[in-house]
Design an enzyme around this catalytic site. Structure first.
Site, PDB file in Angstrom:
ATOM      1  N   GLN A   1      36.878   4.397  35.283  1.00 30.71           N
ATOM      2  CA  GLN A   1      37.489   5.622  34.977  1.00 30.71           C
ATOM      3  C   GLN A   1      36.957   6.547  34.061  1.00 30.71           C
ATOM      4  O   GLN A   1      37.187   6.456  32.840  1.00 30.71           O
ATOM      5  CB  GLN A   1      38.892   5.667  35.019  1.00 30.71           C
TER       6      GLN A   1
ATOM      7  N   GLY B   1      48.060  11.499  39.050  1.00 31.90           N
ATOM      8  CA  GLY B   1      47.110  10.773  39.102  1.00 31.90           C
ATOM      9  C   GLY B   1      45.607  11.166  38.982  1.00 31.90           C
ATOM     10  O   GLY B   1      45.421  12.419  38.655  1.00 31.90           O
ATOM     11  N   HIS B   2      44.780  10.407  39.147  1.00 34.77           N
ATOM     12  CA  HIS B   2      43.382  10.820  38.756  1.00 34.77           C
ATOM     13  C   HIS B   2      42.898  11.574  39.742  1.00 34.77           C
ATOM     14  O   HIS B   2      43.008  11.804  40.749  1.00 34.77           O
ATOM     15  CB  HIS B   2      42.337   9.476  38.581  1.00 34.77           C
ATOM     16  N   ASN B   3      42.061  12.642  38.960  1.00 36.08           N
ATOM     17  CA  ASN B   3      41.490  13.819  39.758  1.00 36.08           C
ATOM     18  C   ASN B   3      42.396  14.793  40.404  1.00 36.08           C
ATOM     19  O   ASN B   3      41.708  15.699  41.394  1.00 36.08           O
ATOM     20  CB  ASN B   3      40.545  13.271  40.680  1.00 36.08           C
TER      21      ASN B   3
END
Length: 344
Positions: free
Chosen positions: A199, A240-242
């Protein structure tokens, strides 16, 4: 403060003894003598007749009865909030300075009039803007950038290279830039092999954002997880990511937004709702409490249920069992009439 003084402070019109002394604020049900309360939601109107408050803020067109004095205002909710600085505890003012136990790394850029509390750690290359307050036990990793006049409460963690704009408020325990949830699974000779996906992105937070306690915003797998200007996020939320959150979005307690979802301007995600990854909640849409969103939500739509559907369809589904019961009763009545006719 006298009733007349409180009325003047909120541009209201007093009704009752203008000399009544008021000392504190409370809800209608919890108020005691000397308290000022308010009635903004009609569903609480029944509490007016039993309240122990000495004065109540009401709308100008209020016609009910109450044992308390009244202050008529344009907006009781707004007027009550305006009294908080008067009756509430005085805010803690942090004088500029760096506590002796704070740890400041090399190459850190510190603005003017900062407060840095005890046992806070600021690692190499970080940058902190003018007027920012960083309370005790905060961790700021390498190359983090924080804007002007921010306020970070105790035990906030900001991971490496993340960016905060100006006037950002992070409440106790907020985690910015934690790793997103990403793994690959392969079957090896000894069984499944789980490998963590790196990540390597960051989190970028705009201006005037407020994030509640123990909320987590994951760093991007690549690129950036973005929280736009004036976004307000409650406690215990997972981003969450992005994920891309546009300006003026609200996200309420215990909601979760999965990776790469987009939340557009003015959308509202209510408590305990879940939004699946790689979809879009469009402008001004709302996701109801505990709803589960598995597909895009159109602009201005209100969805509810799991899987989430438009509110009208959801309401129709709730009514269906009642309709079935009514139909069963009608069929039973008709069968009884048919039997009565046949017996003749």
């Amino acid at each position: 403060m006298k009733l007349s003084e409180v009325a003047k402070a909120v541009n209201g019109v007093p009704e009752g003894d203008a000399g009544i002394e008021l000392h504190a604020m409370a809800s209608l049900s919890e108020a005691r003598e000397g308290d000022v309360s308010f009635l903004a939601n009609p569903k609480y109107a029944a509490q007016m007749k039993d309240t122990k408050a000495s004065a109540v803020l009401v709308a100008k067109d209020y016609e009910g009865e109450t044992p308390a004095a009244l202050i008529r205002v344009d907006d009781p909710n707004k007027a009550f909030a305006a009294l908080a600085p008067i009756f509430g505890p005085k805010p803690v003012i942090r004088e500029p300075g760096i506590h002796a136990t704070a740890v400041i790394g090399e190459g850190v850029t510190l603005g003017k009039d900062l407060y840095i509390g005890p046992y806070t750690v600021i690692e190499d290359g970080a940058s902190i803007g003018d007027g920012t307050v960083i309370e005790g036990q905060v961790f700021i990793a390498q190359n983090v950038s924080i804007g002007k006049n921010c306020h970070l409460y105790p035990q906030v963690n900001i991971r490496e290279s993340c960016v905060l704009g100006d006037r950002v408020i992070l409440h106790a325990g907020v985690k910015i830039g934690t790793d997103g949830y990403g793994y690959t699974v392969e079957i090896g000779a000894q069984g499944p092999v789980i490998t963590k996906v790196p990540q390597v992105g960051i989190v970028e937070i705009g201006n005037d954002v407020e994030i509640g306690s123990n909320t987590c915003v994951d760093r991007a797998r690549f690129g950036r997880t973005r929280v736009g200007d004036c976004v307000k996020i409650d406690n215990l939320v997972q981003i969450g990511h992005n994920v891309q959150i546009a300006p003026f979005v609200g996200i309420i307690a215990q909601a979760g937004i999965a990776g790469s979802a987009k939340i557009e301007t003015g959308a509202l995600i209510w408590s305990q709702a879940g939004v699946s990854g790689h979809l879009t909640v469009h402008e001004r849409a709302q996701v109801a409490p505990q709803a589960g969103v598995k597909e895009d939500v159109p602009e201005g739509e209100y969805v509810a249920g799991t899987p989430a559907i438009p509110k009208r369809k959801f309401a129709e589904g709730l009514l269906l069992p009642r309709l079935v019961e009514k139909l069963k009763k009608k069929v039973a009545d008709l069968e009884a009439k048919v039997k009565a006719l046949e017996s003749r």
